[in-house]
Write a protein that holds these residues in place. Sequence first.
Motif, PDB file in Angstrom:
ATOM      1  N   UNK A  92       0.830  -1.206   0.000  1.00  0.00           N
ATOM      2  CA  UNK A  92       0.000   0.000   0.000  1.00  0.00           C
ATOM      3  C   UNK A  92       0.868   1.262   0.000  1.00  0.00           C
ATOM      4  N   UNK A  93       0.400   2.310  -0.691  1.00  0.00           N
ATOM      5  CA  UNK A  93       1.133   3.577  -0.658  1.00  0.00           C
ATOM      6  C   UNK A  93       1.099   4.178   0.745  1.00  0.00           C
ATOM      7  N   UNK A  94       2.129   4.957   1.071  1.00  0.00           N
ATOM      8  CA  UNK A  94       2.271   5.502   2.423  1.00  0.00           C
ATOM      9  C   UNK A  94       2.441   7.019   2.369  1.00  0.00           C
ATOM     10  N   UNK A  95       1.758   7.699   3.275  1.00  0.00           N
ATOM     11  CA  UNK A  95       1.933   9.128   3.510  1.00  0.00           C
ATOM     12  C   UNK A  95       2.420   9.283   4.942  1.00  0.00           C
ATOM     13  N   UNK A  96       3.577   9.912   5.119  1.00  0.00           N
ATOM     14  CA  UNK A  96       4.128  10.091   6.462  1.00  0.00           C
ATOM     15  C   UNK A  96       3.649  11.413   7.053  1.00  0.00           C
ATOM     16  N   UNK A  97       3.118  11.351   8.271  1.00  0.00           N
ATOM     17  CA  UNK A  97       2.644  12.539   8.984  1.00  0.00           C
ATOM     18  C   UNK A  97       3.500  12.720  10.229  1.00  0.00           C
ATOM     19  N   UNK A  98       4.346  13.742  10.212  1.00  0.00           N
ATOM     20  CA  UNK A  98       5.283  13.984  11.314  1.00  0.00           C
ATOM     21  C   UNK A  98       4.631  14.894  12.348  1.00  0.00           C
ATOM     22  N   UNK A  99       4.443  14.371  13.538  1.00  0.00           N
ATOM     23  CA  UNK A  99       3.843  15.127  14.631  1.00  0.00           C
ATOM     24  C   UNK A  99       4.941  15.864  15.387  1.00  0.00           C
ATOM     25  N   UNK A 100       4.942  17.197  15.280  1.00  0.00           N
ATOM     26  CA  UNK A 100       6.000  18.002  15.878  1.00  0.00           C
ATOM     27  C   UNK A 100       5.428  18.907  16.962  1.00  0.00           C
ATOM     28  N   UNK A 101       6.314  19.564  17.698  1.00  0.00           N
ATOM     29  CA  UNK A 101       5.885  20.551  18.683  1.00  0.00           C
ATOM     30  C   UNK A 101       5.466  21.828  17.962  1.00  0.00           C
ATOM     31  N   UNK A 102       4.766  22.704  18.674  1.00  0.00           N
ATOM     32  CA  UNK A 102       4.321  23.959  18.077  1.00  0.00           C
ATOM     33  C   UNK A 102       5.499  24.787  17.578  1.00  0.00           C
ATOM     34  N   UNK A 103       6.622  24.747  18.297  1.00  0.00           N
ATOM     35  CA  UNK A 103       7.802  25.534  17.926  1.00  0.00           C
ATOM     36  C   UNK A 103       8.413  25.071  16.612  1.00  0.00           C
ATOM     37  N   UNK A 104       8.204  23.785  16.265  1.00  0.00           N
ATOM     38  CA  UNK A 104       8.830  23.226  15.059  1.00  0.00           C
ATOM     39  C   UNK A 104       7.872  23.132  13.879  1.00  0.00           C
ATOM     40  N   UNK A 105       6.655  23.666  14.031  1.00  0.00           N
ATOM     41  CA  UNK A 105       5.655  23.498  12.985  1.00  0.00           C
ATOM     42  C   UNK A 105       6.079  24.149  11.667  1.00  0.00           C
ATOM     43  N   UNK A 106       6.680  25.322  11.734  1.00  0.00           N
ATOM     44  CA  UNK A 106       7.086  26.011  10.515  1.00  0.00           C
ATOM     45  C   UNK A 106       8.390  25.470   9.949  1.00  0.00           C
ATOM     46  N   UNK A 134       1.334  29.687   9.127  1.00  0.00           N
ATOM     47  CA  UNK A 134       1.098  28.578   8.187  1.00  0.00           C
ATOM     48  C   UNK A 134      -0.143  28.884   7.358  1.00  0.00           C
ATOM     49  N   UNK A 135      -0.155  28.411   6.111  1.00  0.00           N
ATOM     50  CA  UNK A 135      -1.239  28.732   5.192  1.00  0.00           C
ATOM     51  C   UNK A 135      -2.504  27.938   5.445  1.00  0.00           C
ATOM     52  N   UNK A 136      -2.358  26.687   5.890  1.00  0.00           N
ATOM     53  CA  UNK A 136      -3.533  25.830   6.062  1.00  0.00           C
ATOM     54  C   UNK A 136      -3.314  24.867   7.214  1.00  0.00           C
ATOM     55  N   UNK A 137      -4.427  24.279   7.698  1.00  0.00           N
ATOM     56  CA  UNK A 137      -4.354  23.327   8.792  1.00  0.00           C
ATOM     57  C   UNK A 137      -3.882  21.955   8.312  1.00  0.00           C
ATOM     58  N   UNK A 138      -3.662  21.068   9.262  1.00  0.00           N
ATOM     59  CA  UNK A 138      -3.158  19.733   8.941  1.00  0.00           C
ATOM     60  C   UNK A 138      -4.091  18.943   8.053  1.00  0.00           C
ATOM     61  N   UNK A 139      -5.413  19.118   8.232  1.00  0.00           N
ATOM     62  CA  UNK A 139      -6.385  18.382   7.430  1.00  0.00           C
ATOM     63  C   UNK A 139      -6.189  18.664   5.944  1.00  0.00           C
ATOM     64  N   UNK A 140      -6.139  19.942   5.589  1.00  0.00           N
ATOM     65  CA  UNK A 140      -6.000  20.294   4.178  1.00  0.00           C
ATOM     66  C   UNK A 140      -4.699  19.776   3.603  1.00  0.00           C
ATOM     67  N   UNK A 141      -3.620  19.896   4.355  1.00  0.00           N
ATOM     68  CA  UNK A 141      -2.328  19.438   3.850  1.00  0.00           C
ATOM     69  C   UNK A 141      -2.286  17.921   3.733  1.00  0.00           C
ATOM     70  N   UNK A 142      -2.908  17.242   4.681  1.00  0.00           N
ATOM     71  CA  UNK A 142      -2.972  15.780   4.608  1.00  0.00           C
ATOM     72  C   UNK A 142      -3.748  15.314   3.378  1.00  0.00           C
ATOM     73  N   UNK A 143      -4.885  15.949   3.136  1.00  0.00           N
ATOM     74  CA  UNK A 143      -5.723  15.541   2.009  1.00  0.00           C
ATOM     75  C   UNK A 143      -5.032  15.824   0.685  1.00  0.00           C
ATOM     76  N   UNK A 144      -4.414  17.001   0.568  1.00  0.00           N
ATOM     77  CA  UNK A 144      -3.698  17.316  -0.664  1.00  0.00           C
ATOM     78  C   UNK A 144      -2.589  16.301  -0.926  1.00  0.00           C
ATOM     79  N   UNK A 145      -1.864  15.961   0.138  1.00  0.00           N
ATOM     80  CA  UNK A 145      -0.782  14.995  -0.008  1.00  0.00           C
ATOM     81  C   UNK A 145      -1.318  13.598  -0.321  1.00  0.00           C
ATOM     82  N   UNK A 146      -2.462  13.239   0.282  1.00  0.00           N
ATOM     83  CA  UNK A 146      -3.061  11.928   0.024  1.00  0.00           C
ATOM     84  C   UNK A 146      -3.513  11.819  -1.430  1.00  0.00           C
TER      85      UNK A 146
END
Length: 364
Positions: free
Chosen positions: A200-214, A262-274
């Motif tokens: 199956x194809x894989x999308x990696x989602x890296x969970x970071x601290x608020x300071x490292x989000x950008x 940041x331009x968009x939330x995690x949901x939008x970025x996840x979906x675009x990447x998916x």
Amino acid sequence: MSLRCGIVGLPNVGKSTLFNALSDAGADAANFPFCTIDPNIGVVPVPDERLETLYDIVESEEKIPTSVEFVDIAGLVKGASEGKGKGNAFLSHIREVDLIVHVVRCFDDENVVHVEGDVDPTRDVHIIEDELILKDLESVEKKVENLKREAKSGKKEDIKNLETAQRLKEHLETGNAARTFEADDSEQEIYRELFLLSDKPVLYACNVSEDDLQSGNEWVEEVKEIAARFDDEVVTFCAKIEEEIAELDEEEKQAFLEELGVESGGLERLIRAAYKELGLITYFTVGPKETRAWTVRKGAKAPEAAGVIHSDFERGFIRAETVSYEKYKELGSEKAVKNAGEMRQEGKDYVVQDGDVMLFRFNV
């Protein structure tokens, strides 16, 4: 076409927190392994500014976005392929998804227990990968034994299938994922019918601290190096922030995101990447009753796109009346599009483009 994404990872990496924020489905999130036992499922509308714009132009009665189904699969651990930590049940849930969203912990917090003792994304990713490969190996070994009995018939097809399965077994035994296995057209059937997890194809989602989000951090860079092996997508998010965003209205959300830089939330970025990972695009239909978004694979021809709406549309396809979203937005109405000669008449060989606004003509 509905996209189904399975959220996986080790316990306590932020899977359920992310799922709660994305789908508002209320999965438990607690600081101990196996909090999530049965897979929680949330159907999430895909945010798309183009749909909003078309809806405003047409003034339809209803606006219907396309959707993504997220499945929150409980944390896997080393030994899951042997049944540890409810592993067999969890692995079976992965078999049913289109895309694996692999959540990787890329933050340090002494108050959040790590099942392996410390933060090490490379180790964590390989633990999950190895468990998927081991489970696949178990399936392939069973298949080999069955094919050995069938091959005793002496039929060339049975012998060929056995050879393919044995070659696949050797491939997995060396620690290689199924998606790197090279199979020609004659071998595809025996290979695909196994529904292998590591294929199956894989999308990696890296969970970071608020300071490292950008900016990200060295752990995110590790994950990017791993993802580069298969040209997989990587998205960086902060689960805590996604929780906060989920409770805000649209105006407050945009203000908060701007404050974070940041331009968009995690949901939008996840979906675009998916969508990119799976090779999917969106087209639109508009009318007085509804403005609607539809998902179709990149490269699909017009009849296949029509079939996403209804199988009768594909069977009786005559033509598609088509205009790009950009041109529709520029001209401001269907009438203006037609008057300008921008409404194209496309036949069965037309390849649908992302953002196409389409009307299908068909025979019942």
